[in-house]
Enzyme design. Structure first.
Site, short mmCIF file in Angstrom:
data_model
loop_
_atom_site.label_atom_id
_atom_site.label_comp_id
_atom_site.label_asym_id
_atom_site.label_seq_id
_atom_site.Cartn_x
_atom_site.Cartn_y
_atom_site.Cartn_z
N ASP A 67 0.84 -1.20 0.00
CA ASP A 67 0.00 0.00 0.00
C ASP A 67 0.87 1.25 0.00
O ASP A 67 2.09 1.18 0.14
CB ASP A 67 -0.96 0.01 1.21
CG ASP A 67 -0.35 -0.61 2.47
OD1 ASP A 67 0.88 -0.49 2.65
OD2 ASP A 67 -1.08 -1.23 3.24
N HIS A 138 -7.49 -5.26 9.94
CA HIS A 138 -7.21 -4.99 8.52
C HIS A 138 -5.92 -5.66 8.07
O HIS A 138 -5.00 -5.88 8.86
CB HIS A 138 -7.19 -3.48 8.21
CG HIS A 138 -6.03 -2.70 8.72
ND1 HIS A 138 -6.13 -1.40 9.15
CD2 HIS A 138 -4.71 -3.02 8.88
CE1 HIS A 138 -4.95 -0.96 9.52
NE2 HIS A 138 -4.07 -1.92 9.38
N GLU A 143 -9.86 -2.01 5.25
CA GLU A 143 -10.50 -1.80 6.54
C GLU A 143 -11.75 -2.68 6.65
O GLU A 143 -12.21 -3.22 5.64
CB GLU A 143 -10.86 -0.31 6.70
CG GLU A 143 -9.67 0.64 6.59
CD GLU A 143 -8.75 0.63 7.82
OE1 GLU A 143 -8.73 -0.37 8.57
OE2 GLU A 143 -8.01 1.61 8.01
#
Ligand code: F6R
Length: 266
Positions: A67, A138, A143
């Site tokens: 990410d 998560h 999430e």
């Protein structure tokens, strides 16, 4: 799932690095999925020590970040581009041109996410994805209530996640509100997954991930559907597990051909 419970975070780091080193020695061009955050830092440091000692060569491996924050420059010390450069690429002497991140500053975010998915596919997929685990369950920044079929996309960070990550920034307000993250569907396509968690604060999320029902309220629980997941945790993170003694028994009695030993502390 294989659950490996070790006495402390040092042993977690040594075991995790042994798993990665074993892969890279057998497959020098391995494609690694790289988590940031504090959980994998010990693993990266152990790998860096192997590289520095001449016992491991990561120069032909490639990497894909899990990410990246949206809206901060790659020179910001908390951008994952910067963290990967200082904690992974340089210490592991990886080729920077082989390490990729989703572009959190792209003008066209959906196109940047599609391009990231295409790059992972073009590399032949991820051989081993390293994951941390949020206190809210998560993985990546998927999430709670993320779709199990999700691909790389923009997500709004949960207030709990922004509060947890405020420790990395000068003030809580500086924590970005959005990120780009590999989706749960993307993560599930990795050939192998190594999830790492340490400390009491992760005990509830670990228990829900490993033993809870598979539910979008705990995105990590979708890993129960993946055929090759290793969860490596310290005693504190294991403290909520109902079957901890069984997992210890399984690890102690693994057939020799399946065994990766925990290297001794140096
Ligand atoms: C980081 C990431 C997150 C973290 C998780 C745990 O790339 O995707 O899922 O792994 O928030 O963070 P730490 O390890 O800092 O407790």
């Amino acid at each position: 799932m294989e659950i490996v419970i070790l006495p402390d975070s040092g042993a977690v780091a040594r075991f995790g690095s042994a798993v990665l080193a074993d892969l890279v020695r057998k497959t020098p061009e391995a494609v690694l999925g790289l988590a940031t955050g504090s959980s994998p830092l010990g693993i990266y440091a152990e790998l860096a020590a192997l590289v520095a000692a001449g016992d491991l060569d990561c120069s032909r491996a490639s990497g894909f970040a899990l990410d990246e924050y949206v809206g901060i420059s790659e020179d910001h010390p908390q951008s994952y581009a910067h963290v990967l450069r200082t904690e992974v690429i340089e210490p592991l002497r990886m080729d920077p041109s082989r390490v990729h991140l989703p572009d959190g500053r792209a003008a066209d975010i959906p196109a940047a996410c599609d391009a990231y998915e295409a790059a992972i596919r073009a590399a032949g997929g991820i051989d081993l994805q390293i994951l941390g685990l949020g206190a809210n369950g998560h993985i990546g920044f998927n999430e709670p209530t993320s779709s199990f079929a999700s691909r790389t996309r923009i997500k709004t960070l949960a207030p709990r996640t922004r509060a947890d990550n405020a420790r990395f920034f000068d003030s809580p307000d500086e924590v970005p509100t959005h990120c780009l993250t590999q989706g749960l569907g993307t993560i599930l396509e990795a050939k192998r997954i190594l999830l790492v968690a340490q400390g009491e604060a992760k005990a509830d999320a670990v228990a829900r991930t490993v033993e809870g029902p598979v539910t979008a309220l705990c995105p990590g629980s979708v890993l129960q559907h993946h055929p090759h997941v290793t969860v490596v945790i310290d005693e504190a993170a294991a403290s909520g597990l109902q079957l901890a003694d069984y997992y210890r028994h399984v690890f102690e009695h693994k057939p020799e051909w399946q065994r990766i030993a925990v290297p001794p502390a140096s």
